[in-house]
Design an enzyme around this catalytic site. Structure first.
Site, PDB file in Angstrom:
ATOM      1  N   ASP A  10       0.830  -1.175   0.000  1.00  0.00           N
ATOM      2  CA  ASP A  10       0.000   0.000   0.000  1.00  0.00           C
ATOM      3  C   ASP A  10       0.874   1.237   0.000  1.00  0.00           C
ATOM      4  OD1 ASP A  10      -1.784   1.951   0.401  1.00  0.00           O
ATOM      5  OD2 ASP A  10      -2.640   1.142   2.237  1.00  0.00           O
ATOM      6  N   ASP A  13      -1.182   4.995  -6.929  1.00  0.00           N
ATOM      7  CA  ASP A  13      -1.509   4.251  -5.719  1.00  0.00           C
ATOM      8  C   ASP A  13      -1.540   2.760  -6.035  1.00  0.00           C
ATOM      9  OD1 ASP A  13      -2.370   3.656  -3.173  1.00  0.00           O
ATOM     10  OD2 ASP A  13      -4.467   4.124  -3.559  1.00  0.00           O
TER      11      ASP A  13
END
Ligand SMILES: *[C@@H]1O[C@H](CO)[C@@H](O)[C@H](O)[C@H]1NC(C)=O
Ligand SMILES: *[C@@H]1O[C@H](CO)[C@@H](O)[C@H](O)[C@H]1NC(C)=O
Ligand SMILES: CC(=O)N[C@H]1CO[C@H](CO)[C@@H](O)[C@@H]1O
Length: 462
Positions: free
Chosen positions: A126, A331
């Site tokens: 992440d 992301d």
């Protein structure tokens, strides 16, 4: 029942510190975590580690449509959480990550912690989170997870981090506490989910048996809220993996989301020539400089081309504003790219006017989230229908032309529809480049060089 503080007192593992006077560490902490800048000194140029990633839904028997539907739902949940307080959220509350909240994770990194027998741990990959933690045994309150929790009694090398340690001091005041001289952490996420426990260090074992001793991680012993998986961070903070490893870069290459092959992730400079695996031109674009407290990786997006048309969207639609709104984030934890609603409408219009199929009606009032789909029952093979090309124009002349399979797919539920797998977000939300668009691209975060490299590749061959 004993209080949590009593319990932690009794279960404190191998913390061999002089007793400090602070007994009471469970003071009401403030709610947000922000990490202080970690000096980027002594980055190692030679360290290179390799690990496997698996997609979170891999091997669970979902159809392509179901997989896509699950990704759409996760992306929407994540986009909504990314900026919980509207404009400014992404910058002023940087570390509020929605990841770890049920269903928001996309990829898990597999590695081992501890000696002599490394225990298998799967952490979330992440780039929007800056602390790695995993649930540990003994645990006061933990959620169920598929693999056993990290058993601190079964590792000879695990030890606590002293309160005086730079790592502990690097945590924001509200996120750390001293307990018997040892460092305790507490992370509070945007939706008030909490992870709390001791800051520990242990040896991490990566693929090919590479061992890195003394890496810090959060040993979660009290987790509440919406976690369904453990949290890991590749963001710009001291406790994310690239931070403690002091690597100058990291990269990943996501295999097709519809296959269940694992994807490689590299920590440290890739040792081979990047062009060795390239199946197309290598693109390079600088990261936008943001305050150190920000955990996201911002890019400078200049414009979008759909087919023959450069969309009539001003550059400012993608720019990070001084109030912290807007911007373009790359992301790894979001599945599907989303654009601010005004941009999305123009993009959708461009697809509708260039795809020679009947389009499904718009649904503009449904808030964030509406894939544009086309009816394919009139054509024998939807996969052969011509679709306009899609190019993201990034700073530095990086014109990123996406392969068809990175933006067109069958409808999550309806077989006779072909959809553009791009979503809309709220008006003030940033543009988020998600990992559906990053499939079969080696994405290199060159932290030392402050740039992102995009290398088209067949990720399963790497
Ligand atoms: C943790 O490891 C210790 C030592 O190997 C073992 O005795 C204990 O049963 C383990 N605990 C769990 C919950 O597996
Ligand atoms: C968890 O998710 C639910 C539903 O999305 C939400 O209402 C709640 O505030 C979340 N947070 C916690 C800590 O349960
Ligand atoms: C070690 C560990 O906690 N792994 C879990 C992380 O979260 C995923 C998704 O829920 C689980 O499948 C893993 O077992």
């Amino acid at each position: 029942m004993a209080s949590l503080a009593d319990w932690l007192y009794a279960s404190t593992f191998r913390l061999k510190f002089a007793r400090a006077s602070q007994k009471f560490w469970l003071r009401p902490f403030l709610t947000l975590l922000a990490l202080l800048a970690w000096p980027a000194t002594s980055r190692s140029a030679t360290l290179q580690l390799h690990a496997h990633l698996t997609h979170v839904d891999s091997g669970r028997g979902f159809t392509q449509g179901e997989l896509l539907g699950r990704m759409v739902a996760r992306s929407r949940a994540r986009a909504a959480k990314l900026c919980p307080s509207g404009p400014g959220g992404a910058v002023t509350v940087p570390a509020v990550s929605s990841s770890g909240v049920i269903g928001s994770t996309e990829y898990l990194i597999h590695l081992g912690i501890g000696t002599p027998r490394p225990q298998h741990v799967a952490l979330e990959v992440d780039t929007g989170s800056n602390v790695i933690w995993t649930q540990c045994t003994p645990c006061f309150k933990c959620f169920d997870q598929r693999f056993p929790k990290f058993n601190t009694s079964a590792s000879d090398t695990v030890h606590g981090v002293a309160c005086s340690n730079q790592l502990c001091q690097g945590l924001q005041r509200s996120s750390r506490a001293c307990f018997l001289g040892g460092c305790a952490y507490r992370l509070v996420y945007g939706d008030k989910s909490v992870s709390m426990g001791q800051l520990a260090k242990d040896s991490f074992t990566f693929q090919q048996g590479k061992v890195v001793p003394d890496l810090a991680f959060g040993c979660g012993q009290y987790t509440t809220g919406n976690f369904s998986s453990n949290e890991s961070g590749f963001a710009r903070g001291p406790l994310s993996l690239p931070g403690p490893l002091r690597v100058g870069s990291f990269s990943y290459c996501f295999t097709s989301i519809f296959e269940s092959r694992s994807s490689p992730v590299f920590l440290g400079a890739p040792d081979d020539d990047l062009t060795a695996h390239a199946t197309g031109p290598v693109l390079s674009t600088p990261f936008v400089r943001v305050p150190d407290s920000d955990v996201y990786y911002y890019l400078s997006l200049k414009g979008i081309t759909v087919g023959k048309v450069r969309l009539p969207v001003p550059e400012s639609a993608f720019t990070l504003k001084t109030d912290g709104s807007g911007g373009t984030i790359i992301d790894s934890g979001t599945a599907i790219t989303s654009f601010p609603r005004a941009v999305f409408r123009i993009l959708r219009e461009a697809f509708v006017s260039q795809v020679a199929l009947p389009h499904m009606p718009y649904d503009d009032d449904g808030g964030p989230g509406e894939l544009q789909c086309f009816q394919t029952d009139s054509v024998p093979d939807a996969s052969k229908v011509a679709v306009p090309k899609l190019i993201l124009h990034l700073e530095g002349g990086a014109d990123w032309e996406l392969p068809r399979e990175n933006y067109m797919a069958k409808h999550p539920n309806l077989d006779d529809q072909l959809c553009v797998v791009i979503d809309s977000a709220g008006d003030d939300l940033p543009t988020i480049i998600g990992n559906f668009q990053q499939q079969n691209m080696h994405i290199v975060y060159d932290l030392a060089g402050n740039k992102l490299l995009i290398v088209p590749a067949q990720c399963h061959n790497m």
